[in-house]
Design a protein around this motif. Structure first.
Motif, PDB file in Angstrom:
ATOM      1  N   SER A   4       0.849  -1.192   0.000  1.00 30.11           N
ATOM      2  CA  SER A   4       0.000   0.000   0.000  1.00 30.11           C
ATOM      3  C   SER A   4       0.885   1.243   0.000  1.00 30.11           C
ATOM      4  N   GLY A   5       0.272   2.386  -0.167  1.00 32.08           N
ATOM      5  CA  GLY A   5       1.044   3.617  -0.203  1.00 32.08           C
ATOM      6  C   GLY A   5       1.240   4.057  -1.638  1.00 32.08           C
ATOM      7  N   ARG A   6       2.013   5.135  -1.807  1.00 30.03           N
ATOM      8  CA  ARG A   6       2.189   5.659  -3.143  1.00 30.03           C
ATOM      9  C   ARG A   6       3.539   6.350  -3.270  1.00 30.03           C
ATOM     10  N   ASN A   7       3.945   6.546  -4.513  1.00 27.39           N
ATOM     11  CA  ASN A   7       5.138   7.337  -4.800  1.00 27.39           C
ATOM     12  C   ASN A   7       4.696   8.760  -5.088  1.00 27.39           C
ATOM     13  N   TYR A 122       4.729  13.060  11.440  1.00 25.06           N
ATOM     14  CA  TYR A 122       3.498  12.749  10.701  1.00 25.06           C
ATOM     15  C   TYR A 122       2.657  14.015  10.543  1.00 25.06           C
ATOM     16  N   PHE A 137      -0.352  11.578   1.601  1.00 24.11           N
ATOM     17  CA  PHE A 137       0.729  10.597   1.600  1.00 24.11           C
ATOM     18  C   PHE A 137       1.178  10.377   3.036  1.00 24.11           C
ATOM     19  N   THR A 138       1.903   9.318   3.271  1.00 23.67           N
ATOM     20  CA  THR A 138       2.419   9.029   4.606  1.00 23.67           C
ATOM     21  C   THR A 138       3.928   9.311   4.645  1.00 23.67           C
ATOM     22  N   HIS A 140       6.113   7.236   5.281  1.00 23.07           N
ATOM     23  CA  HIS A 140       6.751   6.093   4.615  1.00 23.07           C
ATOM     24  C   HIS A 140       6.723   6.236   3.093  1.00 23.07           C
ATOM     25  N   ASP A 141       5.721   6.954   2.579  1.00 22.95           N
ATOM     26  CA  ASP A 141       5.662   7.182   1.137  1.00 22.95           C
ATOM     27  C   ASP A 141       6.857   8.011   0.650  1.00 22.95           C
ATOM     28  N   ARG A 144       9.539   5.429   0.400  1.00 24.17           N
ATOM     29  CA  ARG A 144       9.249   4.587  -0.770  1.00 24.17           C
ATOM     30  C   ARG A 144       9.618   5.330  -2.061  1.00 24.17           C
ATOM     31  N   THR A 145       9.258   6.611  -2.133  1.00 24.17           N
ATOM     32  CA  THR A 145       9.553   7.423  -3.312  1.00 24.17           C
ATOM     33  C   THR A 145      11.054   7.528  -3.529  1.00 24.17           C
TER      34      THR A 145
END
Length: 172
Positions: A4-7, A122, A137-138, A140-141, A144-145
């Motif tokens: 889950s999540g996104r760039n 956060y 976005f989080t 963590h995103d 991830r990016t």
């Protein structure tokens, strides 16, 4: 099983930092937040790791930060010039007293000498996301990016794994 999540797109990262720099109500907070966001993206650092950074974990002349990662594993990450510039701007406000690298800033722009919490990171990102009018976005995103962008730039997976502090390249 897709994670889950996104760039985030580069335009979104630029908008986030711009929202910080353009903060007229609390310019000191804006300077700090720009440094946090650029450091998080440039180093693929975890939320807890950015909170744990101390001033003496950063080697400004070399552009290196020493990160105490999960499971007491330490790693060194080299920052790009934009992140170094953002940290230098923050240090001009923060000063060079030992202690946590990133400190709370009051609504009135006063810097408080104590460590931020992961929840504060956060909240910082959430508030800048809203101000910059980008999709949610989080923290963590951002990580991830950063990892995705390194891999897209043909950085080998072992190097990216080391930067990310992954125990195994399989995780990366």
């Amino acid at each position: 099983n897709v994670p889950s999540g996104r760039n985030l797109e580069m335009e979104e990262l630029i908008a986030l930092v711009a929202a910080c720099i353009e903060d007229k109500r609390n310019p000191i907070l804006g300077i700090r937040d720009a440094a946090i966001i650029s450091t998080m993206y440039a180093s693929a650092i975890r939320r807890q790791e950015i909170v744990d950074l101390d001033l003496d974990d950063i080697e400004m002349d070399e552009g290196r930060i020493n990160i105490a990662g999960k499971g007491s594993k330490e790693r060194a990450v080299y920052l790009e010039p934009g992140s170094i510039k953002a940290i230098r701007s923050w240090l001009m406000q923060r000063g060079y007293d030992p202690g946590p690298l990133f400190l709370p800033v009051t609504k009135g722009g006063k810097i408080i000498r104590r460590r931020l919490t992961p929840q504060a990171i956060y909240y910082t990102l959430k508030s800048r996301q809203i101000k910059s009018d980008i999709l949610a976005f989080t923290p963590h995103d951002l990580r991830r990016t950063s990892i995705t962008d390194l891999l897209s730039a043909q950085v080998d997976v072992l190097t990216v794994s080391n930067i990310a502090g992954h125990a195994s390249a399989d995780t990366t």
